[in-house]
Design a protein around this motif. Sequence first.
Motif, PDB file in Angstrom:
ATOM      1  N   GLY A 107       0.815  -1.201   0.000  1.00 38.83           N
ATOM      2  CA  GLY A 107       0.000   0.000   0.000  1.00 38.83           C
ATOM      3  C   GLY A 107       0.848   1.249   0.000  1.00 38.83           C
ATOM      4  N   ALA A 108       2.092   1.109   0.451  1.00 42.81           N
ATOM      5  CA  ALA A 108       3.048   2.213   0.372  1.00 42.81           C
ATOM      6  C   ALA A 108       4.036   1.990  -0.773  1.00 42.81           C
ATOM      7  N   ASP A 109       4.059   0.774  -1.330  1.00 36.93           N
ATOM      8  CA  ASP A 109       4.868   0.487  -2.499  1.00 36.93           C
ATOM      9  C   ASP A 109       4.283   1.202  -3.719  1.00 36.93           C
ATOM     10  N   MET A 110       5.046   1.328  -4.780  1.00 31.78           N
ATOM     11  CA  MET A 110       4.613   2.138  -5.915  1.00 31.78           C
ATOM     12  C   MET A 110       3.350   1.600  -6.572  1.00 31.78           C
ATOM     13  N   ILE A 111       3.222   0.276  -6.696  1.00 28.03           N
ATOM     14  CA  ILE A 111       2.027  -0.279  -7.328  1.00 28.03           C
ATOM     15  C   ILE A 111       0.814  -0.107  -6.416  1.00 28.03           C
ATOM     16  N   ALA A 137      -2.513   1.986  -7.089  1.00 33.44           N
ATOM     17  CA  ALA A 137      -3.762   1.228  -7.127  1.00 33.44           C
ATOM     18  C   ALA A 137      -4.808   1.842  -6.201  1.00 33.44           C
ATOM     19  N   GLY A 138      -4.346   2.432  -5.094  1.00 32.29           N
ATOM     20  CA  GLY A 138      -5.271   3.088  -4.178  1.00 32.29           C
ATOM     21  C   GLY A 138      -5.904   4.337  -4.758  1.00 32.29           C
ATOM     22  N   MET A 139      -5.334   4.879  -5.832  1.00 31.31           N
ATOM     23  CA  MET A 139      -5.897   6.067  -6.476  1.00 31.31           C
ATOM     24  C   MET A 139      -6.958   5.729  -7.511  1.00 31.31           C
ATOM     25  N   LEU A 140      -7.036   4.467  -7.931  1.00 31.30           N
ATOM     26  CA  LEU A 140      -7.941   4.097  -9.013  1.00 31.30           C
ATOM     27  C   LEU A 140      -9.397   4.375  -8.651  1.00 31.30           C
TER      28      LEU A 140
END
Length: 343
Positions: free
Chosen positions: A55-59, A63-66
């Motif tokens: 969740g703090a990693d780049m993916i 993904a949390g912004m989608l």
Amino acid sequence: MSDNSEFRPQGASGVGSMPGTDVREAVKTVTGTFEAGQAGQGLPYLPELPARGPGADMIGRTAGMLVELYARVEPSGWRIGDRPGRDTRRARSWLGEDLDALEEYTQGYEGLLKVQAVGPWTLAAALELRGGEVALSDPGACRDLAGSLAEGLGAHLAEVRRRVPGARIVLQLDEPSLTDVLRGQVRSASGYRRHGAVDRAVVEGTLRDVMAVQQGAGGAVIVHSCAADVPFALLRRAGADAVSFDARLLTERDDDVIGEAVENGTRLFAGVVSGTEGPLSDPAGSVEGVRTLWRRLGLRPGLLAQAVVITPACGLAGASPDYARRALAHCVQAARSLADNPE
């Protein structure tokens, strides 16, 4: 490329990730190093802290912004799910904390400010569909993912502008997998085959559509890749205002496309400092490769400091906090050396 006459970054910046789990300390380091209280003294940015976990990693962060697409962590990586769950909530919560810290340390700031998100093709090469294959395997899924990303980025950028109203926001799209997508080198879930190369026109058009969310609001877009063989010409045609890359991986075969990009107004974010622990050379030596490139291209020396921003080669998440601080400071010193002695 956007018609953005205000995008004139100079000096130094960072790529994105920082070590540790203390976001206030990371934001303080970044804004202090690049003097976020003084416009024109480098390009400060919102740091990312992947050491906090999924969740703090780049993916996971992107993904949390989608919008209307959600992702959860599986043993194999991030996978699209039916509804927002714990992993989505965690990613959004951490991003909210990061924005709180950014707002605190940029009070009254009126310069350029960079935020980062994963681009559509690296996201498609990493996010799994429900069956386990990555979204890249399904053209329809790629289109849906890019549309969701564009909408989510629009909301994220609006929130950053609300919190730092005097800043001119710059969006960096991280695309480390872009070359593999173009060459058909992204492996399938089984690992025994590779997904086919995506048509370059489709790649270019999708990037252009996602960039339009930022550029339509008058903001600039940087595309970053620390892989070899960055497709400079494609990124320029797609509209990137700047390309961020590992300058140590350049070869003379890149000269023509880089020269054409610079002559057409594309800025270069040249990664000259290692993102992992190691000795730092003298600042003048760090940028000698950039000077050599400029001489090969036959470009005017006085243009060098205006067209090139000095950065680490990639993110600093794998380094120690002490090295990360020294690496960013070294970039600032190297940029000053470049400006003072362009030839």
